[in-house]
Design an enzyme around this catalytic site. Structure first.
Site, PDB file in Angstrom:
ATOM      1  N   LYS A 154     -11.154   6.237   0.881  1.00 46.05           N
ATOM      2  CA  LYS A 154      -9.959   6.225   0.032  1.00 46.05           C
ATOM      3  C   LYS A 154     -10.069   7.401  -0.931  1.00 46.05           C
ATOM      4  O   LYS A 154     -11.165   7.684  -1.442  1.00 46.05           O
ATOM      5  CB  LYS A 154      -9.923   4.901  -0.735  1.00 46.05           C
ATOM      6  CG  LYS A 154      -8.697   4.704  -1.619  1.00 46.05           C
ATOM      7  CD  LYS A 154      -8.793   3.353  -2.332  1.00 46.05           C
ATOM      8  CE  LYS A 154      -7.566   3.041  -3.159  1.00 46.05           C
ATOM      9  NZ  LYS A 154      -7.687   1.730  -3.844  1.00 46.05           N
ATOM     10  N   SER A 159      -3.794  -1.234  -2.956  1.00 48.44           N
ATOM     11  CA  SER A 159      -3.591   0.208  -3.020  1.00 48.44           C
ATOM     12  C   SER A 159      -4.357   0.981  -1.944  1.00 48.44           C
ATOM     13  O   SER A 159      -4.024   2.133  -1.681  1.00 48.44           O
ATOM     14  CB  SER A 159      -4.032   0.706  -4.400  1.00 48.44           C
ATOM     15  OG  SER A 159      -5.422   0.481  -4.580  1.00 48.44           O
ATOM     16  N   SER A 204      -6.972  -4.826  -3.759  1.00 50.03           N
ATOM     17  CA  SER A 204      -6.593  -3.578  -3.088  1.00 50.03           C
ATOM     18  C   SER A 204      -7.359  -3.252  -1.810  1.00 50.03           C
ATOM     19  O   SER A 204      -6.980  -2.334  -1.102  1.00 50.03           O
ATOM     20  CB  SER A 204      -6.725  -2.401  -4.055  1.00 50.03           C
ATOM     21  OG  SER A 204      -5.650  -2.401  -4.955  1.00 50.03           O
TER      22      SER A 204
END
Ligand SMILES: [Mg+2]
Ligand SMILES: [Zn+2]
Lengths: 95, 490, 508
Positions: free
Chosen positions: B84, B159, B183
């Site tokens: 990420k 996210s 997330s």
């Protein structure tokens, strides 16, 4: 929470955010809704309850005083938008 | 589930490790397959923010050379793993999905990055996410939204949506995300992969762009629970650069999976099966529960009475911490600086206004408000006390049960733009936030699909540092069902 | 610009005129609180391990934590905690059993995170005092001692340094993250002299405790003063003005006196003091307003989630207490009582720990305290200053000095010769005996008959002094020694002269 209690201008100043009038209007409404939701926290009986700043209680986490190498200045400043004389340039600060 | 026709990029990490180990494939081949797959799907999926194929190929070659010399570094050696884009990789961009950091190049490695390197992993791809990890749909990325590989019109969750979508689409064999309120777990559920949020402090946060420091935790996505265990093994452990890092012994998570015993007492928190839970999700989770019953687990209802306050507690604490954590993005030392500032305050206010998106601004304002003088006790301090009560609820429940089982997300993947109202979006996290507030390990395991073909996941929550038990429990189900080995039509 | 009255106050300093009638003359009392920031001498920074230091090329002492790069996290340096606990023990503070870290949020380019890690409601130290000595009636008279109460001492991180150019300011982050103690006094000081004495004492304590070098030119000790005036006898505090940029101890004193005069002039005109921060320029002796309090800050303090609390147990405190030196004034009292040193000598030694240590070492080796004190205060200090050296570096050890004193005492070296020997000992590190021989400085052995003769002459020539001595006034002997030495042309051994005079006076 009454949305008029939320002084968006003051908050935006504190947070250093230049908000447009449209953003202000939208945020005013949305944040008032959120705060109304959050107000429900006042229903919880927290008498005698210790606050938790962390998920798990740790204490005395430290390192010894032994220097290790840092970043070379070229690396330290590589992302700087403006620099001069190996320093970061900012608009003149009047203290 | 794997057949000889399974493309290399869809191998499980464990399978790929075995194939590398036996010499059937090379890391160079595997990495090339992943890079080619990414090039093929990216135009529709948009899971990547940046990637460095040349660097990945060089790492793959180095891995092959190590292996040839008999110096393999273990199961991750030569495996392409994506991160990420909130995790620092030296000399690579680090944007956090924000215009603020559009041109930022990290001069250092996060601890997890270093550990993956030390395990021989091939670092390929930095994944899209909601800006500064604030969101549940990856629509808040400043660059582009990411599609759900099962339905490109729908969101992958967030996210860490890019990391979940990239894995589901074959752009890596495992990925790392970060989880502050769900997330990792929510996008894992929405994309049909396994996602683990470890115990707070189990994995170092050094080099993770902070959203809410007391809640943030890095964790792995994998196609199987076993893969997640292998990645956790590499990244977990004490780090002297993170004061909140736990000094726990790191078990051999992979070996624990093969252990004979799984936890027997499962709790179903009644507050997690109420209003707002999609019936198809409920049905899929119920089937998982039945499976555990069939294994001989004792399943009993439990209560976590402060659940209704978790969301509010989370939004007070997370936004407060975020308002302070994000102060460093000021256009001075790095990041976006506005053109021709009149003075210092103009520089700050316009750089930040131009650099941050709406959701970030909203949370900074809310966080500033709850910390401001006169409101601190009513909001921040009170929320910290409620956090204590939430944690107490969980620890009390764990007196009677070994793990909790809940849905991960109340709904399957929703359409892009469907949740325009912030509060509606925030409600996506109601089942995942508790684990962050209490610092517990929690994992989403895929458990089927809706009639429309959208993945569903269930969540297992364990006691602090109970990852080994949690993985064993998840593996017992996953090994039989392998929902994460199904692949989207993409 | 014209000045008003004797105080040398600029008209522009006086604030707005007020039309109300001039009130009857009142006398005002100044109330002063000091906020002192002391940099702790550590090798690495307070929340990361890059080196701390002064005078390096800009931005060479940084790392991801110092620069607040995305993802960087703080970890506490234990040495900084040790230092503040030690400071607290030296000043008699209560050491908190548990303390924590808070974030103080404000935007400024020298503050990389735009929050400062500090301690808000759980500082390491509370209470305690700084003992001060006010100027005495004369240089050789001890002044009044007072104990100034402290509110708290907490630990925090220093900020970077701004260099102001014509069009822009340039930021150097080398200083950012240096450990800093903020020592806050109660509003319990009343004059510039008290503030001067407070800082002198605090500084010596910090230096002697090994906590900081306190070099104000290097910014290792920085002081802000909060000053208000109130009618004498009143117990409520007046409106306070914060005085900043006081960059020497003398400027603190002068700045405070200037501010007291400025406020008094305003009050006497019937004006009102506005709450503000003022900048004192020590060179010109003037001050100007920096900002008024209307732009009040809201620092939004909250516990830093990246750092864990610190639990300080008794064992930790005791280990540090064992490292604490004697406080300067306690040592002075001991030198006065145990060694009967003159006050002026003790008031030199109290501020100069290495010199005081040297003195004590000499006394331990058997030196007569007063003689040793004289040599150290006068001769050793002079030579050290000339050589730009310290007692620790000096080749003339306390043992050398003791040997010299013995030669003087036994009459082998006369005073003038001893001074010469001392200078050469300092330069070469050779022993007094060796130098005395090498340079032929030993006093000539005295012919007893010749000495007896000179002494008899002296007694005969000074019957009054002789009578006084016989009637018990010992000091009268000195009046007889002069003529003897004169007759001997300075070559007589003083000890022999003393003994001979006593023998002859007793015999008759
Ligand atoms: Mg202060
Ligand atoms: Zn301070």
């Amino acid at each position: 929470m009454n949305s008029s209690e939320l002084d968006l201008d003051a908050l935006a100043r504190l947070a250093r955010l230049a908000l447009t009038p449209e953003e202000k209007a939208t945020f005013q409404r949305q944040l008032a809704d959120l705060l109304q939701h959050i107000e429900r926290l006042s229903q919880v009986d927290v008498t005698g309850v210790e606050p938790s700043a962390h998920a798990h209680p740790l204490q005395n986490v430290w390192q010894e005083d032994e220097p290790q190498p840092g970043l070379p200045p070229a690396e330290a400043l590589r992302n700087a938008p403006a620099r001069r004389d190996q320093m970061i340039a900012v608009p003149k600060v009047v203290e | 589930m794997t057949t000889s026709t399974t493309p290399l990029y869809y191998l499980s990490l464990a399978e790929a490790a075995a194939a590398l180990s036996s010499g059937r494939i090379s890391s160079a081949e595997l990495t090339d397959a992943v890079i080619a797959r990414a090039e093929a799907v990216e135009p529709q999926l948009h899971a990547l923010l940046s990637a460095d194929p040349a660097a990945a190929r060089a790492q793959a070659q180095a891995s092959d050379a190590r292996r040839a010399a008999g110096k393999s570094l273990g199961p991750l050696d030569g495996i392409p793993i994506g991160l990420k884009d909130v995790i620092a990789v030296r000399d690579q961009p680090l944007t956090a999905g924000s215009r603020m950091l559009a041109n930022f190049i990290s001069p250092y490695d996060a601890t997890v990055t270093r550990r993956l390197r030390e395990a021989g992993a091939v670092l390929y791809g930095r994944h899209n996410c909601d800006e500064f990890a604030m969101g549940s749909s990856t629509e808040n990325s400043a660059f582009h939204p990411t599609g759900n590989p099962w339905d490109l019109e729908r969101v992958p969750g967030g996210s860490s949506g890019g990391s979940a979508a990239a894995l589901a689409a074959g752009e890596a064999l495992a990925t790392l995300g970060s989880d502050t309120g769900g997330s990792i777990r929510q996008p894992a559920a929405l994309c049909g992969v396994v996602g683990l949020k470890p115990t707070y402090g189990r994995v170092s946060r050094y080099g993770l762009v902070a959203y809410a420091s007391s809640l943030d935790q890095i964790g792995p996505f994998g196609r199987t629970v076993e893969d997640v265990a292998l990645v956790l093994q590499a990244i977990a452990g004490h780090d002297e650069r993170d004061s909140t890092s736990l000094r726990a012994k790191t078990e051999d998570f992979g070996a624990e999976l093969r252990g004979p015993a799984i936890p027997r007492r499962l709790g179903l928190p009644r507050e997690y099966f109420g209003e707002g839970l999609d019936p198809e999700v409920a049905a899929a989770v119920e089937q998982a529960v039945s499976y555990y019953r069939g294994l001989g687990c004792e399943v009993r209802p439990v209560s976590l009475p402060h659940t209704p306050y978790c969301l509010d507690t989370y939004y007070v604490l997370a936004t407060a911490e975020a308002s302070s954590n994000l102060s460093r993005y000021d256009g001075i030392r790095y990041g976006h600086r506005c053109a021709e500032p009149r003075d210092l305050n103009d520089l700050y206010s316009r750089s930040r206004a131009e650099g941050f998106g709406a959701e970030v601004k909203r949370r900074i304002i809310l966080g500033t408000y709850v910390l401001s003088s006169g409101y601190y006790d009513a909001y921040y301090l009170r929320a910290q006390k409620v956090r204590t009560l939430v944690r107490r609820d969980f620890l009390q429940a764990f007196a009677d049960v070994d793990a909790l089982l809940t849905p991960t997300s109340p709904i399957p993947a929703f359409r892009r733009g469907e949740k325009a109202d912030p509060l509606a979006m925030y409600l996506c996290d109601i089942y995942t936030i508790g684990a962050n507030l209490a610092g517990l390990p929690a994992m989403s395991v895929p458990c089927g699909f809706t009639r429309a073909g959208l993945p569903v996941g269930f969540q297992l929550l364990g006691q602090p540092l109970g990852e080994a038990q949690l993985l064993a429990l998840g593996h017992a189900y996953d090994r039989e069902h392998q929902w994460g080995r199904r692949h989207p039509n993409l | 610009m014209s000045t008003s009255g004797a105080a040398g106050i600029l008209i522009s300093d006086l604030g707005p005129a007020v039309s109300s009638p001039v009130p009857p003359a009142v006398s005002y009392e100044a109330v002063i609180g000091l906020e002192v920031h002391v940099q702790i001498r550590t090798r690495s920074k307070i929340f990361t391990r890059v080196a701390a230091g002064y005078g390096h090329e800009p931005n060479t002492l940084t790392d991801p934590v110092v620069l607040a790069l995305p993802g960087a996290l703080p970890v506490m340096n234990r040495a900084a905690l040790d230092a503040i606990i030690k400071a607290g023990l030296l000043l008699g503070c209560e050491i908190a059993p548990v303390c924590k870290w808070d974030r103080k949020n404000y935007f400024y380019p020298d503050s990389p995170k735009n929050y400062q890690i500090s301690q808000f409601d759980a500082p390491v130290c509370r209470g305690g005092t700084v003992e001060i000595e006010l100027p005495g009636s004369a240089r050789n008279v001890m002044g009044e001692h007072k104990r100034i109460p402290l509110t708290r001492i907490h630990l925090e991180e220093d900020v970077g340094k701004l260099n102001h150019g014509a069009a822009e300011s340039l930021v150097d982050y080398n200083r950012a993250g240096t450990p800093l103690m903020e020592i806050v006094s109660d509003p319990a000081l009343h004059s510039g002299d008290e503030a001067y004495a407070y800082l002198t004492s605090l500084r010596a304590t910090m230096i002697q405790g090994g906590i900081s070098d306190c070099d104000m030119e290097k910014g290792q000790l920085r002081c802000d003063a909060n000053i208000s005036l109130r009618p004498a006898g009143s117990t409520t505090l007046g409106t306070k003005v914060e005085l900043k940029n006081l960059n020497s101890i003398s400027f603190v004193r002068d700045g405070i006196e200037h501010e007291i005069r400025r406020q008094r002039a305003i009050l006497e005109r019937g004006g009102r003091i506005s709450q503000e921060t003022r900048d004192y320029d020590g060179m010109s002796g003037t001050s100007q307003s920096l900002r008024s309090k209307e732009e009040a800050h809201d620092y939004r303090y909250f516990p830093d989630p990246d750092l864990m609390p610190v639990v300080i147990d008794a064992a930790w405190c005791e280990r540090l207490r064992a490292e604490c030196p004697e406080l300067p004034f306690d040592r002075q009292r001991r030198f006065l009582a145990d060694h009967q040193l003159p006050y002026t000598q003790t008031s030199v030694l109290v501020w100069d720990q290495p010199l005081a240590d040297y003195f004590e070492a000499a006394v331990r080796l058997g030196a007569a305290p007063q003689a040793a004190g004289n040599w150290i205060i006068n001769d050793l200090r002079r030579e050290l200053a000339a050589a730009g050296s310290t007692p620790a570096e000096c080749r003339l050890s306390p043992a050398h000095l003791v040997a010299l004193l013995r030669l003087v005492d036994s009459g082998v070296l006369l005073n003038a010769a001893a001074k010469e020997v001392f200078v050469e000992m300092f330069a070469t590190g050779d022993s007094a005996e060796v130098i005395a021989d090498r340079r032929g400085l030993r006093a000539a052995p005295t012919d007893t008959a010749e000495l007896d003769g000179w002494c008899r002459d002296a007694i005969a020539g000074n019957p009054k002094a002789a009578a006084e001595f016989r009637s018990g006034k010992d000091s009268a002997l000195n009046a007889l020694k002069g003529p003897v030495m004169k007759a001997a042309k300075g070559k007589a051994n003083p000890k022999a002269v003393d003994e001979t005079l006593r023998r002859l006076l007793a015999a008759v």
